[in-house]
Write an enzyme that holds these catalytic residues in place. Sequence first.
Site, PDB file in Angstrom:
ATOM      1  N   GLU A 188       5.305  52.190  40.085  1.00 20.38           N
ATOM      2  CA  GLU A 188       5.219  53.424  40.868  1.00 20.38           C
ATOM      3  C   GLU A 188       6.272  54.451  40.436  1.00 20.38           C
ATOM      4  OE1 GLU A 188       5.465  52.140  44.946  1.00 20.38           O
ATOM      5  OE2 GLU A 188       3.527  51.118  44.859  1.00 20.38           O
ATOM      6  N   HIS A 213       6.515  55.866  52.493  1.00 22.52           N
ATOM      7  CA  HIS A 213       6.028  54.814  51.589  1.00 22.52           C
ATOM      8  C   HIS A 213       7.225  54.172  50.910  1.00 22.52           C
ATOM      9  CE1 HIS A 213       3.888  52.790  48.280  1.00 22.52           C
ATOM     10  NE2 HIS A 213       4.910  53.205  47.545  1.00 22.52           N
ATOM     11  N   ASN A 220       2.118  57.594  59.104  1.00 19.31           N
ATOM     12  CA  ASN A 220       3.253  56.665  59.218  1.00 19.31           C
ATOM     13  C   ASN A 220       4.461  57.034  58.356  1.00 19.31           C
ATOM     14  OD1 ASN A 220       2.321  55.858  56.754  1.00 19.31           O
ATOM     15  ND2 ASN A 220       1.808  53.758  57.351  1.00 19.31           N
ATOM     16  N   TYR A 238      -2.124  54.571  44.550  1.00 19.63           N
ATOM     17  CA  TYR A 238      -2.792  53.683  45.519  1.00 19.63           C
ATOM     18  C   TYR A 238      -3.933  52.908  44.862  1.00 19.63           C
ATOM     19  CZ  TYR A 238      -0.244  55.762  49.510  1.00 19.63           C
ATOM     20  OH  TYR A 238       0.724  56.169  50.411  1.00 19.63           O
ATOM     21  N   LYS A 243       6.117  61.220  53.303  1.00 18.48           N
ATOM     22  CA  LYS A 243       4.744  61.737  53.304  1.00 18.48           C
ATOM     23  C   LYS A 243       4.688  63.137  53.931  1.00 18.48           C
ATOM     24  CE  LYS A 243       2.815  57.042  53.446  1.00 18.48           C
ATOM     25  NZ  LYS A 243       1.795  56.149  54.081  1.00 18.48           N
TER      26      LYS A 243
HETATM   27  P1  IDP Z   1       2.263  50.285  53.322  1.00 16.32           P
HETATM   28  O1  IDP Z   1       2.355  51.776  53.248  1.00 16.32           O
HETATM   29  O2  IDP Z   1       3.009  49.758  54.514  1.00 16.32           O
HETATM   30  O3  IDP Z   1       2.638  49.598  52.040  1.00 16.32           O
HETATM   31  P2  IDP Z   1      -0.511  49.667  52.652  1.00 16.32           P
HETATM   32  O4  IDP Z   1      -1.289  48.522  53.211  1.00 16.32           O
HETATM   33  O5  IDP Z   1      -0.093  49.582  51.224  1.00 16.32           O
HETATM   34  O6  IDP Z   1       0.735  49.914  53.619  1.00 16.32           O
HETATM   35  O7  IDP Z   1      -1.407  50.966  52.872  1.00 16.32           O
HETATM   36  C1  IDP Z   1      -1.038  52.191  52.259  1.00 16.32           C
HETATM   37  C2  IDP Z   1      -1.177  53.288  53.287  1.00 16.32           C
HETATM   38  O8  IDP Z   1      -2.550  53.439  53.602  1.00 16.32           O
HETATM   39  C3  IDP Z   1      -0.494  53.037  54.626  1.00 16.32           C
HETATM   40  O9  IDP Z   1       0.874  53.383  54.641  1.00 16.32           O
HETATM   41  C4  IDP Z   1      -1.303  53.912  55.552  1.00 16.32           C
HETATM   42  O10 IDP Z   1      -0.861  55.267  55.429  1.00 16.32           O
HETATM   43  C5  IDP Z   1      -2.700  53.803  54.965  1.00 16.32           C
HETATM   44  N1  IDP Z   1      -3.476  52.751  55.618  1.00 16.32           N
HETATM   45  C6  IDP Z   1      -3.425  51.426  55.407  1.00 16.32           C
HETATM   46  N2  IDP Z   1      -4.292  50.754  56.176  1.00 16.32           N
HETATM   47  C7  IDP Z   1      -4.935  51.714  56.884  1.00 16.32           C
HETATM   48  C8  IDP Z   1      -5.967  51.659  57.853  1.00 16.32           C
HETATM   49  O11 IDP Z   1      -6.479  50.583  58.229  1.00 16.32           O
HETATM   50  N3  IDP Z   1      -6.373  52.854  58.361  1.00 16.32           N
HETATM   51  C9  IDP Z   1      -5.834  54.046  57.980  1.00 16.32           C
HETATM   52  N4  IDP Z   1      -4.850  54.133  57.054  1.00 16.32           N
HETATM   53  C10 IDP Z   1      -4.409  52.982  56.520  1.00 16.32           C
HETATM   54 MG    MG Z   2       1.688  49.539  50.202  1.00 20.28          MG
END
Ligand code: IDP
Ligand code: MG
Length: 151
Positions: free
Chosen positions: A127, A116, A113, A50, A10
């Site tokens: 994807e 992905h 974070n 997404y 990212k």
């Molecule tokens: P993942 O990246 O671990 O698969 P997902 O639940 O698919 O997690 O969410 C996609 C991305 O959306 C996350 O990596 C994070 O950057 C963001 N995200 C998910 N949940 C939250 C939240 O509650 N607050 C802010 N950002 C979130």
């Molecule tokens: Mg995800």
Amino acid sequence: MSERTLVLLKPDTVQRGLVGQIIDRLEKRGWKIVGLKLINMTDEIAKLHYAEHVDKPFFPGLASFMMSRPIIAMALEGKNVVEAVRKFMGSTNPQEAQPGTIRGDFATDIGRNLIHGSDSVESAVRELSIFFTEGELHSYEREIDAWIIES
Ligand code: IDP
Ligand code: MG
């Protein structure tokens, strides 16, 4: 069985200069890079990639973050690579991520974070087709694989 997954580094990874360290770790793990590029995510790509999150409250912030600076898109190949990369990344919320994972070692905030990884083989196929044409995904032999994979 060998499979492929999509990894995105990212904008925070690129901005913080962590691209090399993360690629170093995943190469050392033994996964094969079969596609790699630096791109800017567009609104259209964000909505496709997404799709499951488009209606969530965090989506606008997530999309604008992902579009804010270039990202690295990678296709990795290996045995059980989809699930293994998820473990390598650590929990979505870095506060809960184990030390030794990318998020557990380098991140503190769910909105920053770093990485992905596709969450299932089906997601990976979907994807990968968003980020790579067939011609951008390469099949090739690595002599070292005999020292990484028994069969
Ligand atoms: P993942 O990246 O671990 O698969 P997902 O639940 O698919 O997690 O969410 C996609 C991305 O959306 C996350 O990596 C994070 O950057 C963001 N995200 C998910 N949940 C939250 C939240 O509650 N607050 C802010 N950002 C979130
Ligand atoms: Mg995800």
